[in-house]
Design a protein around this motif. Structure first.
Motif, PDB file in Angstrom:
ATOM      1  N   CYS A 104      -2.318   1.073  -3.147  1.00 38.61           N
ATOM      2  CA  CYS A 104      -3.630   1.467  -2.639  1.00 38.61           C
ATOM      3  C   CYS A 104      -4.739   0.734  -3.375  1.00 38.61           C
ATOM      4  O   CYS A 104      -4.582   0.310  -4.515  1.00 38.61           O
ATOM      5  CB  CYS A 104      -3.846   2.968  -2.820  1.00 38.61           C
ATOM      6  SG  CYS A 104      -2.863   3.968  -1.712  1.00 38.61           S
ATOM      7  N   ALA A 105      -5.864   0.628  -2.702  1.00 36.45           N
ATOM      8  CA  ALA A 105      -7.102   0.116  -3.276  1.00 36.45           C
ATOM      9  C   ALA A 105      -8.165   1.180  -3.057  1.00 36.45           C
ATOM     10  O   ALA A 105      -8.021   2.056  -2.194  1.00 36.45           O
ATOM     11  CB  ALA A 105      -7.502  -1.191  -2.597  1.00 36.45           C
ATOM     12  N   ALA A 106      -9.223   1.105  -3.849  1.00 37.98           N
ATOM     13  CA  ALA A 106     -10.326   2.059  -3.710  1.00 37.98           C
ATOM     14  C   ALA A 106     -11.634   1.350  -4.053  1.00 37.98           C
ATOM     15  O   ALA A 106     -11.658   0.485  -4.933  1.00 37.98           O
ATOM     16  CB  ALA A 106     -10.124   3.263  -4.631  1.00 37.98           C
ATOM     17  N   PRO A 107     -12.716   1.698  -3.364  1.00 33.72           N
ATOM     18  CA  PRO A 107     -14.013   1.090  -3.670  1.00 33.72           C
ATOM     19  C   PRO A 107     -14.379   1.270  -5.138  1.00 33.72           C
ATOM     20  O   PRO A 107     -14.152   2.315  -5.732  1.00 33.72           O
ATOM     21  CB  PRO A 107     -14.989   1.860  -2.773  1.00 33.72           C
ATOM     22  CG  PRO A 107     -14.143   2.356  -1.641  1.00 33.72           C
ATOM     23  CD  PRO A 107     -12.804   2.652  -2.263  1.00 33.72           C
ATOM     24  N   GLY A 108     -14.894   0.203  -5.735  1.00 33.15           N
ATOM     25  CA  GLY A 108     -15.322   0.247  -7.127  1.00 33.15           C
ATOM     26  C   GLY A 108     -14.204   0.054  -8.131  1.00 33.15           C
ATOM     27  O   GLY A 108     -14.434   0.107  -9.329  1.00 33.15           O
ATOM     28  N   VAL A 109     -12.983  -0.174  -7.648  1.00 33.73           N
ATOM     29  CA  VAL A 109     -11.823  -0.318  -8.533  1.00 33.73           C
ATOM     30  C   VAL A 109     -11.037  -1.547  -8.089  1.00 33.73           C
ATOM     31  O   VAL A 109     -10.928  -1.827  -6.903  1.00 33.73           O
ATOM     32  CB  VAL A 109     -10.908   0.934  -8.455  1.00 33.73           C
ATOM     33  CG1 VAL A 109      -9.729   0.794  -9.388  1.00 33.73           C
ATOM     34  CG2 VAL A 109     -11.692   2.191  -8.752  1.00 33.73           C
ATOM     35  N   GLY A 110     -10.459  -2.234  -9.059  1.00 34.02           N
ATOM     36  CA  GLY A 110      -9.569  -3.339  -8.713  1.00 34.02           C
ATOM     37  C   GLY A 110     -10.096  -4.687  -9.139  1.00 34.02           C
ATOM     38  O   GLY A 110     -11.298  -4.900  -9.272  1.00 34.02           O
ATOM     39  N   TRP A 111      -9.138  -5.582  -9.391  1.00 35.73           N
ATOM     40  CA  TRP A 111      -9.446  -6.949  -9.760  1.00 35.73           C
ATOM     41  C   TRP A 111      -8.477  -7.844  -9.023  1.00 35.73           C
ATOM     42  O   TRP A 111      -7.309  -7.479  -8.891  1.00 35.73           O
ATOM     43  CB  TRP A 111      -9.270  -7.113 -11.278  1.00 35.73           C
ATOM     44  CG  TRP A 111      -9.513  -8.498 -11.741  1.00 35.73           C
ATOM     45  CD1 TRP A 111     -10.706  -9.016 -12.145  1.00 35.73           C
ATOM     46  CD2 TRP A 111      -8.579  -9.567 -11.819  1.00 35.73           C
ATOM     47  NE1 TRP A 111     -10.559 -10.335 -12.472  1.00 35.73           N
ATOM     48  CE2 TRP A 111      -9.255 -10.700 -12.285  1.00 35.73           C
ATOM     49  CE3 TRP A 111      -7.222  -9.689 -11.528  1.00 35.73           C
ATOM     50  CZ2 TRP A 111      -8.643 -11.934 -12.455  1.00 35.73           C
ATOM     51  CZ3 TRP A 111      -6.594 -10.909 -11.703  1.00 35.73           C
ATOM     52  CH2 TRP A 111      -7.312 -12.015 -12.174  1.00 35.73           C
ATOM     53  N   PRO A 112      -8.846  -8.946  -8.460  1.00 38.67           N
ATOM     54  CA  PRO A 112     -10.142  -9.594  -8.551  1.00 38.67           C
ATOM     55  C   PRO A 112     -11.157  -9.126  -7.524  1.00 38.67           C
ATOM     56  O   PRO A 112     -12.325  -9.423  -7.658  1.00 38.67           O
ATOM     57  CB  PRO A 112      -9.804 -11.067  -8.337  1.00 38.67           C
ATOM     58  CG  PRO A 112      -8.618 -11.069  -7.433  1.00 38.67           C
ATOM     59  CD  PRO A 112      -7.846  -9.815  -7.818  1.00 38.67           C
ATOM     60  N   GLU A 113     -10.728  -8.384  -6.499  1.00 39.14           N
ATOM     61  CA  GLU A 113     -11.668  -7.935  -5.483  1.00 39.14           C
ATOM     62  C   GLU A 113     -11.772  -6.417  -5.487  1.00 39.14           C
ATOM     63  O   GLU A 113     -10.873  -5.724  -5.014  1.00 39.14           O
ATOM     64  CB  GLU A 113     -11.226  -8.403  -4.094  1.00 39.14           C
ATOM     65  CG  GLU A 113     -11.307  -9.896  -3.894  1.00 39.14           C
ATOM     66  CD  GLU A 113     -10.987 -10.253  -2.471  1.00 39.14           C
ATOM     67  OE1 GLU A 113     -11.828 -10.009  -1.589  1.00 39.14           O
ATOM     68  OE2 GLU A 113      -9.868 -10.745  -2.237  1.00 39.14           O
TER      69      GLU A 113
END
Length: 168
Positions: A104-113
């Motif tokens: 999962c991904a979440a707004p405001g979290v994660g690298w590189p995007e």
């Protein structure tokens, strides 16, 4: 399914994987529910001296699944390497305690995007409950420069008997 049971499975799989980049795998934290002051998780010490962690967090409202190949090419990111390994181990072991797992991904979290790059594993128990494991890291000596930019162990394969490591 209690978070402790989810972490039992993840810890057992990481240990049984016998991955050459992981020198040690250990549990940490005291919280039984996400959102406390001492989040429960599993940490792995890498050969570089850095530590990557998968820890129980409250699932962000805007978390969304991303394809499993979203972590490909993110070798320089310790959290992404750990997410990729955990996901591969779950795919191979197919723990009966879980009905589903996804990056999962979440707004405001994660690298590189931010918001697009994988930052967690969402694991659905066979009882329908959901655990959300965030991936983070702490740099060791040399900081991020000590981390490999390419997979240092491309020949490593998931052990054939990985499913045997899943605790009952």
């Amino acid at each position: 399914m209690p978070n402790a049971r989810v972490l039992d499975v993840i810890e057992a799989l990481l240990r049984a994987a016998d991955h050459p980049d992981y020198q040690q795998v250990a549990r940490y934290g005291r919280d039984t529910l996400p959102g406390g002051q001492s989040p429960a998780g599993v940490k792995a010490l890498h050969k570089s001296g850095s530590t990557s962690m998968l820890w129980c967090a409250a699932e962000p409202r805007d978390a969304h699944p991303v394809p499993a190949d979203a972590v490909d090419g993110m070798t320089g990111s310790m959290p992404a390497r750990t997410l990729r390994l955990a996901h591969r181990l779950l795919d191979a072991a197919r723990p009966p305690q879980f009905s589903r797992w996804e990056l999962c991904a979440a707004p405001g979290v994660g690298w590189p995007e931010s918001g697009k790059s994988p930052s967690a594993l969402r694991i659905t128990g066979s009882d329908g409950t959901v655990a959300y494991l965030r991936a983070t890291a702490a740099s060791g000596p040399g900081g991020g420069k000590a981390e490999p930019k390419e997979d240092p162990f491309p020949e490593w394969q998931v052990p054939d008997a990985i499913a045997d490591a899943v605790p009952a």
